[in-house]
Motif scaffolding. Structure first.
Motif, short mmCIF file in Angstrom:
data_model
loop_
_atom_site.label_atom_id
_atom_site.label_comp_id
_atom_site.label_asym_id
_atom_site.label_seq_id
_atom_site.Cartn_x
_atom_site.Cartn_y
_atom_site.Cartn_z
N GLY A 46 0.85 -1.19 0.00
CA GLY A 46 0.00 0.00 0.00
C GLY A 46 0.87 1.23 0.00
O GLY A 46 2.11 1.14 -0.07
N ASP A 47 0.24 2.40 0.10
CA ASP A 47 1.00 3.65 0.06
C ASP A 47 2.10 3.71 1.12
O ASP A 47 3.15 4.28 0.89
CB ASP A 47 0.07 4.85 0.23
N ASN A 48 1.84 3.14 2.28
CA ASN A 48 2.80 3.19 3.38
C ASN A 48 3.08 1.82 3.99
O ASN A 48 3.53 1.73 5.12
CB ASN A 48 2.30 4.15 4.47
N ILE A 49 2.80 0.77 3.22
CA ILE A 49 2.97 -0.59 3.72
C ILE A 49 3.83 -1.38 2.74
O ILE A 49 3.51 -1.46 1.55
CB ILE A 49 1.62 -1.29 3.91
N PHE A 50 4.91 -1.97 3.26
CA PHE A 50 5.86 -2.69 2.43
C PHE A 50 6.26 -3.99 3.10
O PHE A 50 6.27 -4.08 4.33
CB PHE A 50 7.11 -1.83 2.20
N VAL A 51 6.58 -4.98 2.29
CA VAL A 51 7.11 -6.23 2.81
C VAL A 51 8.50 -6.42 2.20
O VAL A 51 8.65 -6.46 0.98
CB VAL A 51 6.21 -7.43 2.48
N MET A 52 9.48 -6.49 3.07
CA MET A 52 10.84 -6.75 2.64
C MET A 52 11.05 -8.26 2.65
O MET A 52 10.95 -8.90 3.70
CB MET A 52 11.85 -6.08 3.57
N LEU A 53 11.26 -8.82 1.47
CA LEU A 53 11.56 -10.24 1.34
C LEU A 53 13.08 -10.37 1.35
O LEU A 53 13.75 -9.87 0.45
CB LEU A 53 10.96 -10.79 0.05
N LEU A 54 13.60 -11.00 2.39
CA LEU A 54 15.04 -11.07 2.60
C LEU A 54 15.52 -12.52 2.53
O LEU A 54 14.98 -13.38 3.23
CB LEU A 54 15.42 -10.49 3.97
N VAL A 55 16.53 -12.78 1.72
CA VAL A 55 17.14 -14.10 1.68
C VAL A 55 17.58 -14.43 3.11
O VAL A 55 18.10 -13.57 3.83
CB VAL A 55 18.34 -14.11 0.70
#
Length: 132
Positions: free
Chosen positions: A43-52
């Motif tokens: 979303g505008d202020n929502i992120f998911v960092m996919l990290l190895v």
């Protein structure tokens, strides 16, 4: 300034995770992507960092949970309607995910979800506007 949230999730195969979430309609910010991580825009202020996993380990001294055997987090997203939930769960299943539970209809709220290839649980809800 609006607050932003970054949920960090360890993944075994970054390319596979990106392919999976792309199939579900998510976009990624190329400014925050390399061989170790990528930034999925929710979303505008929502992120998911996919990290190895090996990179994720640099942020904690704790052992990483194996999400296929235990739950370390439950990500819940509100969608615009029941049909959008069923559509996303269908896409998740087609892209290699699983549906660990059946849909639940509480009348005022509809809930279903999926498990991504790394075992992370994603709950999807729609709440009738009057109930919210």
């Amino acid at each position: 300034m609006a607050r932003q949230i970054y949920v960090n999730l360890p993944v075994k195969d970054l390319k596979r995770s990106v392919e999976f979430f792309t199939e579900l309609g998510f976009a990624f910010n190329p400014k925050f992507a390399d061989d170790n991580a990528t930034c999925m825009i929710v979303g505008d202020n929502i992120f998911v960092m996919l990290l190895v996993e090996s990179f994720f380990k640099t942020f904690t001294s704790k052992q990483i949970s194996d999400a296929s055997n235990s739950t370390e987090v439950l990500v819940c997203l509100a969608l615009e309607g029941r049909d959008k939930i069923d559509e996303m769960v269908g896409k998740a299943l087609a892209a290699g995910g699983a549906a660990p539970n059946r849909a639940k209809d509480y009348g005022f709220m509809y809930q279903h979800g999926f498990q991504d290839p790394d075992g992370h649980l994603w709950e999807l809800i729609y709440m009738e506007p009057k109930a919210a």
